[in-house]
Write a protein that holds these residues in place. Sequence first.
Motif, PDB file in Angstrom:
ATOM      1  N   ALA A 133       0.705  -1.287  -0.117  1.00 31.49           N
ATOM      2  CA  ALA A 133       0.253  -0.080   0.083  1.00 31.49           C
ATOM      3  C   ALA A 133       0.763   1.230   0.111  1.00 31.49           C
ATOM      4  CB  ALA A 133      -1.085   0.048   1.227  1.00 31.49           C
TER       5      ALA A 133
ATOM      6  N   GLU B 220      -6.960   6.014   0.009  1.00 35.22           N
ATOM      7  CA  GLU B 220      -7.517   4.701   0.322  1.00 35.22           C
ATOM      8  C   GLU B 220      -8.828   4.175  -0.017  1.00 35.22           C
ATOM      9  OE1 GLU B 220      -8.587   5.670   5.016  1.00 35.22           O
ATOM     10  OE2 GLU B 220      -7.469   7.394   4.109  1.00 35.22           O
TER      11      GLU B 220
ATOM     12  N   GLY C  94      -8.421   0.774   1.250  1.00 36.70           N
ATOM     13  CA  GLY C  94      -8.572   0.549   2.476  1.00 36.70           C
ATOM     14  C   GLY C  94      -9.622  -0.687   2.974  1.00 36.70           C
TER      15      GLY C  94
ATOM     16  N   THR D  17      -1.862   7.823   6.087  1.00 37.14           N
ATOM     17  CA  THR D  17      -3.105   6.987   5.230  1.00 37.14           C
ATOM     18  C   THR D  17      -3.043   5.434   5.632  1.00 37.14           C
ATOM     19  OG1 THR D  17      -3.267   8.545   3.288  1.00 37.14           O
ATOM     20  CG2 THR D  17      -4.013   6.237   3.042  1.00 37.14           C
ATOM     21  N   VAL D  18      -1.771   4.893   5.416  1.00 37.80           N
ATOM     22  CA  VAL D  18      -1.841   3.377   5.762  1.00 37.80           C
ATOM     23  C   VAL D  18      -1.944   3.132   7.253  1.00 37.80           C
ATOM     24  CG1 VAL D  18      -0.476   1.603   5.724  1.00 37.80           C
ATOM     25  CG2 VAL D  18      -0.261   2.905   3.600  1.00 37.80           C
TER      26      VAL D  18
ATOM     27  N   MET E 209      -5.612   2.907   7.878  1.00 36.81           N
ATOM     28  CA  MET E 209      -6.156   1.757   7.305  1.00 36.81           C
ATOM     29  C   MET E 209      -5.882   0.484   8.160  1.00 36.81           C
ATOM     30  SD  MET E 209      -5.028   2.285   3.311  1.00 36.81           S
ATOM     31  CE  MET E 209      -4.670   0.803   2.929  1.00 36.81           C
TER      32      MET E 209
END
Length: 261
Positions: free
Chosen positions: A72, A84, A107, A185-186, A189
Amino acid sequence: MDTNLKQEEADQGNKPQTEPLDISNMQVDKYFPHNKGTFVMRDMLTNQTFIHNEERARKPQPPESTFKIVNALIGLQVGVVQDEYEVKRWDGVKRSRGEWNKDHTLGSAMRASAVWYYQAMARDIGKERMQEWLNKLNYGNKDISAGIDTFWLNSSLQISPLEEMEFLSRLVQEKLPFDNKHMKTVKRMLIQEEGDNYTLFGKTGTRNNPPAGWFVGFVESNYHTYVFAANIDGQGTVAPQKIKDLATDILKEYRIIEPNK
């Protein structure tokens, strides 16, 4: 004993860890009968590291679906997905897990561990860029020779639990060679659960032959952060929930996350 004092003691037992845990005093043998697994954890405040079964902790093995974290990050960084929420359409092929058989976003595919989405993204990234980024990250043995959409699935890519913990420590600190927005962002998630005083982030990964399972992640609380990696052998298929439950039971015992009330 005074009733109020009893209640105060009970309340104390239900509170999350508020002081840095003395990791050297941890005992997790009961969670790993016959020593068929390992658990490693780092206190990011003190940099103290706990290792159960050092031989297993240093043994490289395929990352399985824990590699979705890396996949990702690379996909976002090179722009094959924008965020995502980017959707990939299901190809109509029915796979073993029902929740995979539908359209997914980056996501939702992380949360459902939908292999096909991340395989498609790896093909979009391509061999050259994937190799370049694994070299930059020094991720495990960096070997993608088994194929661009299979190398992490019980195949050529190998990483040890201690190396997984090192990688996640850099993600927590946002010291990986990715844009900060992509790391944020990751991490978002990866959220598994949230309590009043903590957030648990993690990703499972399993293989069937030989059966084994991963649960890797970190806990952020109001006070400090712990990074961990758990890995066990299994009889038959190791369900993702089994390895997750094992790791979270350890975290609950030491009040790193709140125990069930």
